[in-house]
Design an enzyme around this catalytic site. Structure first.
Site, mmCIF file in Angstrom:
data_model
loop_
_atom_site.group_PDB
_atom_site.id
_atom_site.type_symbol
_atom_site.label_atom_id
_atom_site.label_comp_id
_atom_site.label_asym_id
_atom_site.label_seq_id
_atom_site.Cartn_x
_atom_site.Cartn_y
_atom_site.Cartn_z
ATOM 1 N N ALA A 66 0.853 -1.193 0.000
ATOM 2 C CA ALA A 66 0.000 0.000 0.000
ATOM 3 C C ALA A 66 0.888 1.242 0.000
ATOM 4 C CB ALA A 66 -0.886 -0.017 1.236
ATOM 5 N N GLY A 111 1.119 -5.719 0.446
ATOM 6 C CA GLY A 111 0.059 -5.779 -0.569
ATOM 7 C C GLY A 111 0.582 -6.105 -1.960
ATOM 8 N N GLU A 114 0.649 -9.743 -1.958
ATOM 9 C CA GLU A 114 -0.754 -10.202 -1.937
ATOM 10 C C GLU A 114 -1.383 -10.058 -3.324
ATOM 11 O OE1 GLU A 114 -1.897 -7.722 1.406
ATOM 12 O OE2 GLU A 114 -2.286 -9.537 2.585
ATOM 13 N N GLU A 134 4.068 -7.191 7.433
ATOM 14 C CA GLU A 134 3.060 -6.448 8.200
ATOM 15 C C GLU A 134 3.195 -6.570 9.715
ATOM 16 O OE1 GLU A 134 2.480 -8.060 5.380
ATOM 17 O OE2 GLU A 134 1.093 -6.909 4.142
HETATM 18 N N1 COA Z 1 4.525 3.629 0.022
HETATM 19 C C1 COA Z 1 4.912 4.860 -0.353
HETATM 20 N N2 COA Z 1 6.171 5.138 -0.752
HETATM 21 C C2 COA Z 1 7.048 4.126 -0.765
HETATM 22 C C3 COA Z 1 6.713 2.820 -0.390
HETATM 23 C C4 COA Z 1 5.380 2.578 0.025
HETATM 24 N N3 COA Z 1 4.930 1.371 0.384
HETATM 25 N N4 COA Z 1 7.817 2.039 -0.512
HETATM 26 C C5 COA Z 1 8.798 2.840 -0.947
HETATM 27 N N5 COA Z 1 8.346 4.103 -1.095
HETATM 28 C C6 COA Z 1 9.089 5.282 -1.512
HETATM 29 C C7 COA Z 1 10.161 5.643 -0.491
HETATM 30 O O1 COA Z 1 9.609 6.363 0.594
HETATM 31 C C8 COA Z 1 11.102 6.467 -1.326
HETATM 32 O O2 COA Z 1 10.590 7.763 -1.471
HETATM 33 P P1 COA Z 1 11.571 9.067 -1.390
HETATM 34 O O3 COA Z 1 12.411 8.957 -2.649
HETATM 35 O O4 COA Z 1 10.611 10.200 -1.419
HETATM 36 O O5 COA Z 1 12.358 8.914 -0.136
HETATM 37 C C9 COA Z 1 11.025 5.784 -2.697
HETATM 38 O O6 COA Z 1 9.828 5.006 -2.681
HETATM 39 C C10 COA Z 1 12.179 4.846 -2.945
HETATM 40 O O7 COA Z 1 12.271 3.989 -1.824
HETATM 41 P P2 COA Z 1 13.655 3.316 -1.392
HETATM 42 O O8 COA Z 1 13.406 2.544 -0.138
HETATM 43 O O9 COA Z 1 14.747 4.328 -1.402
HETATM 44 O O10 COA Z 1 13.853 2.364 -2.653
HETATM 45 P P3 COA Z 1 14.717 1.031 -2.815
HETATM 46 O O11 COA Z 1 14.710 0.734 -4.266
HETATM 47 O O12 COA Z 1 16.020 1.145 -2.087
HETATM 48 O O13 COA Z 1 13.881 -0.126 -2.060
HETATM 49 C C11 COA Z 1 11.854 -1.308 -1.460
HETATM 50 C C12 COA Z 1 12.615 -0.531 -2.556
HETATM 51 C C13 COA Z 1 10.478 -1.622 -2.025
HETATM 52 C C14 COA Z 1 12.584 -2.616 -1.160
HETATM 53 C C15 COA Z 1 11.759 -0.428 -0.198
HETATM 54 O O14 COA Z 1 11.276 0.848 -0.571
HETATM 55 C C16 COA Z 1 10.844 -0.959 0.884
HETATM 56 O O15 COA Z 1 11.207 -1.869 1.615
HETATM 57 N N6 COA Z 1 9.641 -0.347 1.019
HETATM 58 C C17 COA Z 1 8.711 -0.668 2.076
HETATM 59 C C18 COA Z 1 7.815 -1.773 1.633
HETATM 60 C C19 COA Z 1 6.913 -2.272 2.726
HETATM 61 O O16 COA Z 1 7.277 -2.487 3.868
HETATM 62 N N7 COA Z 1 5.659 -2.505 2.319
HETATM 63 C C20 COA Z 1 4.708 -3.148 3.151
HETATM 64 C C21 COA Z 1 3.640 -2.240 3.574
HETATM 65 S S1 COA Z 1 2.492 -3.160 4.545
#
Ligand code: COA
Length: 260
Positions: A66, A111, A114, A134
């Protein structure tokens, strides 16, 4: 052709729906879910679309779950509504007549995983991570993860992933049965389209009925599951495509299926 926040391409009988939100790692916003529901409504009766490939833009993430930035500004009611739409969209993928293939081009988390679990087939690029984190965020997977993951890979493995919240790589995901294929870097699109093409050349009614037979029969007892399969089978017998397949066999040519 495009729904909101999705890029849509068509290649013969295959549609490719790409989540277009690379800056936020293709995290699912309200507009994306609306776009997904619109695309699902559009293809539901489109016999020319035999298989849909879902993928994400870029090489970092298939979908980071999400959109947590959008979520931060949402009221409790809006979160509730978002969540219901998300669940409807995932259910819509399962109940669609077409086969859906998740081509995970990067991380699939929360998500995002999912979404992939609602698809019939999953392919991942080597190097991508998948997980349901989560419990580390004070919630549980609520987009079907606690229901679909154990059905896909078994209870023990699902609990190993959900209760730890840990991420797995492509090799472990393949060994667990979470994905059926791993594509070497740079080949995901080709691997996904090849698999989608193999599905798309078959009779559309057969694809729909096989999907219903498998999904609907999974948790019935043996006799009920066999009766369910038989009902799904009977529905194929009245189709023009079945007659066409027999004719094509006799004439030593490839069948031309219309979905009727
Ligand atoms: N919602 C909104 N923004 C998100 C996001 C999410 N779920 N996941 C990543 N972003 C944004 C980051 O905040 C960042 O924004 P910024 O440039 O303004 O700081 C941008 O995407 C890049 O994220 P970053 O973590 O630097 O990218 P990455 O390529 O190194 O890693 C992921 C990618 C997906 C592995 C990592 O972003 C991550 O672990 N995200 C969280 C995912 C998560 O826990 N989702 C479960 C939610 S229940």
């Amino acid at each position: 052709m495009s729904g909101r926040e999705w890029a849509v391409e068509r290649q013969e009988g295959v549609e490719i729906w790409t989540i277009d939100g690379e800056a936020r790692r293709n995290a699912l916003s309200r507009a994306m879910i609306r776009g997904l529901l619109e695309n699902l409504a559009r293809v539901r009766d489109d016999r020319a679309v035999r298989c849909v490939v879902l993928t994400g833009k870029g090489d970092k993430a298939f979908c980071a779950g999400a959109d947590l930035k959008e979520r931060a500004g949402m009221s409790a009611d809006e979160v509730h509504h978002f969540h219901r739409s998300l669940r409807d969209a995932f259910r819509g993928i399962e109940s669609a007549p077409q086969a859906f293939l998740a081509a995970m081009n990067g991380a699939a988390l929360g998500g995002g995983l999912e979404l992939a679990l609602a698809c019939d087939l999953r392919v991942v690029v080597d190097g991508a991570e998948m997980g349901l984190p989560e419990v580390g965020l004070g919630i549980i997977p609520g987009g079907g993860g606690t229901v679909r993951l154990p059905r896909a890979i078994g209870v023990a493995r699902a609990k190993d992933l959900i209760l730890t919240g840990r991420r797995v790589g492509a090799a472990e995901a393949l060994a667990m049965g979470l994905v059926s294929r791993v594509a070497p870097s740079g080949t995901l699109r080709d691997v996904a389209l090849e698999l989608a093409g193999l599905v798309a050349r078959n009779a559309p009614v057969s694809i729909r009925q096989a999907k219903r037979a498998i999904d609907g029969g999974l948790h019935l007892d043996l006799d009920a599951a066999l009766a369910h399969e038989n009902a799904m089978y009977q529905d194929c017998l009245t189709t023009k495509d079945r007659v066409e397949a027999l004719r094509a066999f006799a004439e030593k040519r490839m069948p031309v299926f219309t979905g009727e």
